[in-house]
Design an enzyme around this catalytic site. Structure first.
Site, mmCIF file in Angstrom:
data_model
loop_
_atom_site.group_PDB
_atom_site.id
_atom_site.type_symbol
_atom_site.label_atom_id
_atom_site.label_comp_id
_atom_site.label_asym_id
_atom_site.label_seq_id
_atom_site.Cartn_x
_atom_site.Cartn_y
_atom_site.Cartn_z
ATOM 1 N N GLU A 90 25.696 3.914 79.301
ATOM 2 C CA GLU A 90 27.038 4.511 79.220
ATOM 3 C C GLU A 90 28.097 3.588 79.801
ATOM 4 O O GLU A 90 29.279 3.706 79.494
ATOM 5 C CB GLU A 90 27.051 5.840 79.985
ATOM 6 C CG GLU A 90 26.241 6.928 79.316
ATOM 7 C CD GLU A 90 26.202 8.199 80.156
ATOM 8 O OE1 GLU A 90 27.098 8.393 81.011
ATOM 9 O OE2 GLU A 90 25.263 8.978 79.960
ATOM 10 N N THR A 91 27.683 2.699 80.683
ATOM 11 C CA THR A 91 28.627 1.810 81.365
ATOM 12 C C THR A 91 28.397 0.361 80.912
ATOM 13 O O THR A 91 27.596 0.111 80.020
ATOM 14 C CB THR A 91 28.418 1.902 82.891
ATOM 15 O OG1 THR A 91 27.165 1.257 83.204
ATOM 16 C CG2 THR A 91 28.377 3.348 83.377
ATOM 17 N N HIS A 93 26.936 -1.812 82.657
ATOM 18 C CA HIS A 93 25.828 -2.353 83.456
ATOM 19 C C HIS A 93 24.936 -3.308 82.641
ATOM 20 O O HIS A 93 24.551 -4.382 83.117
ATOM 21 C CB HIS A 93 25.002 -1.175 83.984
ATOM 22 C CG HIS A 93 23.844 -1.554 84.832
ATOM 23 N ND1 HIS A 93 23.963 -1.861 86.165
ATOM 24 C CD2 HIS A 93 22.519 -1.682 84.539
ATOM 25 C CE1 HIS A 93 22.769 -2.161 86.652
ATOM 26 N NE2 HIS A 93 21.877 -2.057 85.689
HETATM 27 N N1 LIG Z 1 19.361 -1.413 83.121
HETATM 28 C C1 LIG Z 1 18.374 -2.323 82.998
HETATM 29 C C2 LIG Z 1 17.905 -3.032 84.112
HETATM 30 N N2 LIG Z 1 18.447 -2.804 85.316
HETATM 31 C C3 LIG Z 1 17.836 -3.233 86.535
HETATM 32 C C4 LIG Z 1 18.170 -4.669 86.908
HETATM 33 O O1 LIG Z 1 17.476 -5.581 86.091
HETATM 34 C C5 LIG Z 1 17.788 -4.953 88.354
HETATM 35 O O2 LIG Z 1 16.406 -4.796 88.524
HETATM 36 C C6 LIG Z 1 18.506 -4.045 89.360
HETATM 37 O O3 LIG Z 1 19.894 -4.087 89.146
HETATM 38 C C7 LIG Z 1 18.224 -4.505 90.805
HETATM 39 O O4 LIG Z 1 18.641 -5.853 91.007
HETATM 40 N N3 LIG Z 1 16.910 -3.937 83.974
HETATM 41 C C8 LIG Z 1 16.350 -4.178 82.750
HETATM 42 O O5 LIG Z 1 15.429 -5.016 82.645
HETATM 43 N N4 LIG Z 1 16.797 -3.490 81.662
HETATM 44 C C9 LIG Z 1 17.799 -2.577 81.736
HETATM 45 O O6 LIG Z 1 18.167 -1.959 80.699
HETATM 46 C C1 LIG Z 2 20.385 2.021 79.936
HETATM 47 C C2 LIG Z 2 20.183 1.432 81.276
HETATM 48 O O1 LIG Z 2 19.136 1.558 81.877
HETATM 49 C C3 LIG Z 2 21.225 0.563 81.826
HETATM 50 O O2 LIG Z 2 21.767 -0.241 80.848
HETATM 51 C C4 LIG Z 2 22.288 1.283 82.642
HETATM 52 O O3 LIG Z 2 22.809 2.410 82.018
HETATM 53 P P1 LIG Z 2 24.235 3.032 82.439
HETATM 54 O O4 LIG Z 2 25.283 2.055 81.962
HETATM 55 O O5 LIG Z 2 24.282 4.318 81.662
HETATM 56 O O6 LIG Z 2 24.230 3.217 83.922
#
Ligand SMILES: Nc1c(NC[C@H](O)[C@H](O)[C@H](O)CO)[nH]c(=O)[nH]c1=O
Ligand SMILES: CC(=O)[C@@H](O)COP(=O)(O)O
Length: 174
Positions: A90-91, A93
Protein backbone atom coordinates in the site's frame (compact mmCIF):
# COMPACT_ATOMS: atom_id res chain seq x y z
CA UNK A 1 9.61 -9.68 -17.94
CA UNK A 2 12.63 -11.84 -18.82
CA UNK A 3 15.92 -10.02 -19.44
CA UNK A 4 16.53 -12.11 -22.52
CA UNK A 5 13.61 -14.33 -23.55
CA UNK A 6 15.88 -16.42 -25.80
CA UNK A 7 18.50 -17.23 -23.16
CA UNK A 8 16.77 -20.51 -22.25
CA UNK A 9 17.12 -21.78 -25.84
CA UNK A 10 20.88 -21.29 -26.00
CA UNK A 11 23.37 -24.07 -25.61
CA UNK A 12 24.18 -24.74 -21.96
CA UNK A 13 27.59 -23.38 -20.96
CA UNK A 14 29.97 -25.62 -19.03
CA UNK A 15 32.35 -24.60 -16.28
CA UNK A 16 33.49 -27.66 -14.34
CA UNK A 17 34.38 -27.11 -10.68
CA UNK A 18 32.03 -24.17 -10.15
CA UNK A 19 31.75 -23.05 -6.52
CA UNK A 20 28.70 -20.93 -5.94
CA UNK A 21 27.02 -19.14 -3.04
CA UNK A 22 23.31 -18.35 -2.79
CA UNK A 23 21.59 -15.85 -0.52
CA UNK A 24 17.87 -16.42 -0.33
CA UNK A 25 15.28 -14.11 1.22
CA UNK A 26 12.81 -15.62 3.69
CA UNK A 27 10.10 -13.24 2.43
CA UNK A 28 7.85 -15.39 0.19
CA UNK A 29 10.25 -18.28 0.73
CA UNK A 30 8.05 -20.70 -1.21
CA UNK A 31 8.92 -18.73 -4.36
CA UNK A 32 12.49 -17.70 -3.52
CA UNK A 33 13.15 -21.34 -2.56
CA UNK A 34 11.74 -22.49 -5.90
CA UNK A 35 14.18 -20.19 -7.72
CA UNK A 36 17.02 -21.61 -5.63
CA UNK A 37 16.08 -25.21 -6.47
CA UNK A 38 15.89 -24.46 -10.17
CA UNK A 39 19.21 -22.61 -10.11
CA UNK A 40 20.89 -25.48 -8.28
CA UNK A 41 19.66 -28.02 -10.85
CA UNK A 42 20.91 -25.83 -13.68
CA UNK A 43 24.33 -25.34 -12.06
CA UNK A 44 24.77 -29.11 -11.71
CA UNK A 45 24.10 -29.41 -15.45
CA UNK A 46 26.83 -26.81 -16.03
CA UNK A 47 29.45 -28.71 -14.07
CA UNK A 48 28.90 -27.85 -10.39
CA UNK A 49 29.75 -30.80 -8.12
CA UNK A 50 27.49 -32.02 -5.29
CA UNK A 51 28.01 -29.94 -2.11
CA UNK A 52 29.56 -27.03 -4.06
CA UNK A 53 26.58 -24.73 -3.38
CA UNK A 54 26.74 -22.72 -0.14
CA UNK A 55 23.24 -21.47 0.77
CA UNK A 56 22.55 -18.74 3.36
CA UNK A 57 19.07 -17.47 4.20
CA UNK A 58 18.42 -13.72 4.63
CA UNK A 59 15.51 -12.16 6.54
CA UNK A 60 14.46 -10.01 3.57
CA UNK A 61 15.62 -8.63 0.24
CA UNK A 62 17.10 -5.57 1.94
CA UNK A 63 19.69 -7.74 3.70
CA UNK A 64 20.76 -9.63 0.56
CA UNK A 65 23.69 -7.33 -0.40
CA UNK A 66 25.48 -7.52 2.95
CA UNK A 67 25.26 -11.29 3.14
CA UNK A 68 26.13 -11.73 -0.54
CA UNK A 69 29.22 -9.57 -0.12
CA UNK A 70 30.37 -11.62 2.87
CA UNK A 71 29.93 -14.85 0.88
CA UNK A 72 31.63 -13.40 -2.20
CA UNK A 73 34.71 -12.56 -0.12
CA UNK A 74 35.34 -16.25 0.56
CA UNK A 75 38.20 -17.63 -1.50
CA UNK A 76 36.28 -20.84 -2.16
CA UNK A 77 33.29 -19.09 -3.79
CA UNK A 78 33.36 -17.93 -7.42
CA UNK A 79 29.93 -16.26 -7.70
CA UNK A 80 26.92 -15.52 -5.53
CA UNK A 81 23.27 -15.67 -6.56
CA UNK A 82 20.73 -13.52 -4.70
CA UNK A 83 17.06 -14.53 -4.62
CA UNK A 84 14.27 -12.32 -3.34
CA UNK A 85 10.75 -11.17 -4.07
CA UNK A 86 9.52 -7.68 -3.33
CA UNK A 87 5.77 -7.26 -3.75
CA UNK A 88 4.06 -3.90 -4.19
CA UNK A 89 2.11 -2.97 -1.06
CA UNK A 90 0.00 0.00 0.00
CA UNK A 91 2.96 2.30 0.60
CA UNK A 92 6.28 3.00 -1.15
CA UNK A 93 8.07 0.49 1.11
CA UNK A 94 8.59 -1.94 -1.77
CA UNK A 95 10.38 0.75 -3.76
CA UNK A 96 12.94 1.38 -1.02
CA UNK A 97 13.53 -2.30 -0.33
CA UNK A 98 14.03 -2.94 -4.06
CA UNK A 99 16.31 0.05 -4.43
CA UNK A 100 18.44 -1.00 -1.45
CA UNK A 101 18.73 -4.54 -2.79
CA UNK A 102 19.56 -3.43 -6.33
CA UNK A 103 22.14 -0.81 -5.47
CA UNK A 104 23.64 -2.88 -2.67
CA UNK A 105 24.06 -5.94 -4.88
CA UNK A 106 25.65 -3.88 -7.64
CA UNK A 107 28.01 -2.25 -5.13
CA UNK A 108 28.94 -5.61 -3.58
CA UNK A 109 29.66 -7.01 -7.04
CA UNK A 110 31.95 -4.10 -7.95
CA UNK A 111 33.70 -4.19 -4.55
CA UNK A 112 34.42 -7.91 -4.61
CA UNK A 113 35.04 -8.28 -8.35
CA UNK A 114 32.91 -11.44 -8.38
CA UNK A 115 29.59 -11.97 -10.14
CA UNK A 116 26.72 -11.34 -7.72
CA UNK A 117 23.55 -12.21 -9.57
CA UNK A 118 20.30 -10.28 -9.25
CA UNK A 119 17.52 -12.79 -8.78
CA UNK A 120 15.24 -10.31 -7.06
CA UNK A 121 11.72 -10.18 -8.48
CA UNK A 122 9.85 -6.90 -8.12
CA UNK A 123 6.21 -7.71 -8.80
CA UNK A 124 2.81 -6.10 -8.43
CA UNK A 125 0.91 -9.33 -7.85
CA UNK A 126 1.56 -12.81 -6.55
CA UNK A 127 0.47 -14.23 -9.89
CA UNK A 128 3.21 -12.23 -11.65
CA UNK A 129 5.69 -13.54 -9.10
CA UNK A 130 4.61 -17.19 -9.54
CA UNK A 131 4.93 -16.92 -13.33
CA UNK A 132 8.49 -15.70 -12.95
CA UNK A 133 9.72 -17.75 -9.99
CA UNK A 134 8.36 -21.19 -10.83
CA UNK A 135 9.71 -23.60 -13.46
CA UNK A 136 7.28 -24.72 -16.16
CA UNK A 137 6.86 -28.09 -14.39
CA UNK A 138 5.31 -26.16 -11.47
CA UNK A 139 3.12 -23.83 -13.53
CA UNK A 140 5.54 -20.97 -14.12
CA UNK A 141 6.56 -19.47 -17.43
CA UNK A 142 9.93 -17.79 -16.90
CA UNK A 143 11.97 -19.94 -14.52
CA UNK A 144 14.07 -17.06 -13.22
CA UNK A 145 16.19 -19.31 -11.02
CA UNK A 146 17.47 -21.08 -14.09
CA UNK A 147 18.13 -17.77 -15.83
CA UNK A 148 20.14 -16.49 -12.86
CA UNK A 149 22.22 -19.70 -12.75
CA UNK A 150 22.94 -19.36 -16.46
CA UNK A 151 23.97 -15.74 -15.96
CA UNK A 152 26.36 -16.82 -13.18
CA UNK A 153 28.08 -19.35 -15.43
CA UNK A 154 28.18 -16.95 -18.40
CA UNK A 155 29.67 -14.18 -16.25
CA UNK A 156 32.41 -16.47 -14.90
CA UNK A 157 33.31 -17.63 -18.38
CA UNK A 158 33.45 -14.00 -19.56
CA UNK A 159 35.75 -13.12 -16.65
CA UNK A 160 37.94 -16.14 -17.46
CA UNK A 161 38.20 -14.82 -21.02
CA UNK A 162 39.21 -11.38 -19.75
CA UNK A 163 42.01 -12.95 -17.69
CA UNK A 164 43.30 -15.68 -19.99
CA UNK A 165 42.43 -15.19 -23.64
CA UNK A 166 45.49 -13.99 -25.53
CA UNK A 167 44.99 -10.99 -27.74
CA UNK A 168 45.38 -12.69 -31.12
CA UNK A 169 44.78 -9.59 -33.20
CA UNK A 170 47.99 -8.57 -35.00
CA UNK A 171 49.37 -5.28 -33.75
CA UNK A 172 49.09 -2.51 -36.28
CA UNK A 173 51.30 0.54 -36.40
CA UNK A 174 53.05 1.51 -33.19
N1 LIG B 1 8.33 -5.98 2.05
C1 LIG B 1 9.29 -6.85 1.69
C2 LIG B 1 10.45 -7.00 2.45
N2 LIG B 1 10.61 -6.26 3.56
C3 LIG B 1 11.59 -6.56 4.56
C4 LIG B 1 12.96 -5.99 4.25
O1 LIG B 1 13.60 -6.72 3.23
C5 LIG B 1 13.85 -6.04 5.49
O2 LIG B 1 14.04 -7.37 5.88
C6 LIG B 1 13.29 -5.26 6.67
O3 LIG B 1 12.98 -3.94 6.28
C7 LIG B 1 14.32 -5.19 7.82
O4 LIG B 1 15.53 -4.58 7.39
N3 LIG B 1 11.40 -7.88 2.08
C8 LIG B 1 11.25 -8.64 0.95
O5 LIG B 1 12.14 -9.46 0.63
N4 LIG B 1 10.12 -8.51 0.20
C9 LIG B 1 9.14 -7.63 0.52
O6 LIG B 1 8.11 -7.55 -0.20
C1 LIG C 1 3.80 -6.03 0.48
C2 LIG C 1 4.89 -5.89 1.46
O1 LIG C 1 5.21 -6.80 2.19
C3 LIG C 1 5.69 -4.66 1.46
O2 LIG C 1 5.93 -4.23 0.17
C4 LIG C 1 5.15 -3.55 2.36
O3 LIG C 1 3.79 -3.31 2.20
P1 LIG C 1 3.12 -1.91 2.65
O4 LIG C 1 3.62 -0.87 1.67
O5 LIG C 1 1.65 -2.18 2.48
O6 LIG C 1 3.53 -1.65 4.06
Amino acid sequence: MALDPKSGDRERLQRPGLRVGAVVSRFHEDLTGAMLRSAEAELHLSGMEEDALHVVWAPGAFELPLIARRLARRKDIDAVMCFGLVLTGETTHDHWVSMGATQGIQLAMMETGKPILFGVLTCQTLDQAKARALPTSEGGTEDKGREVARAAVASLIALDECDHQPNTKPRMGF
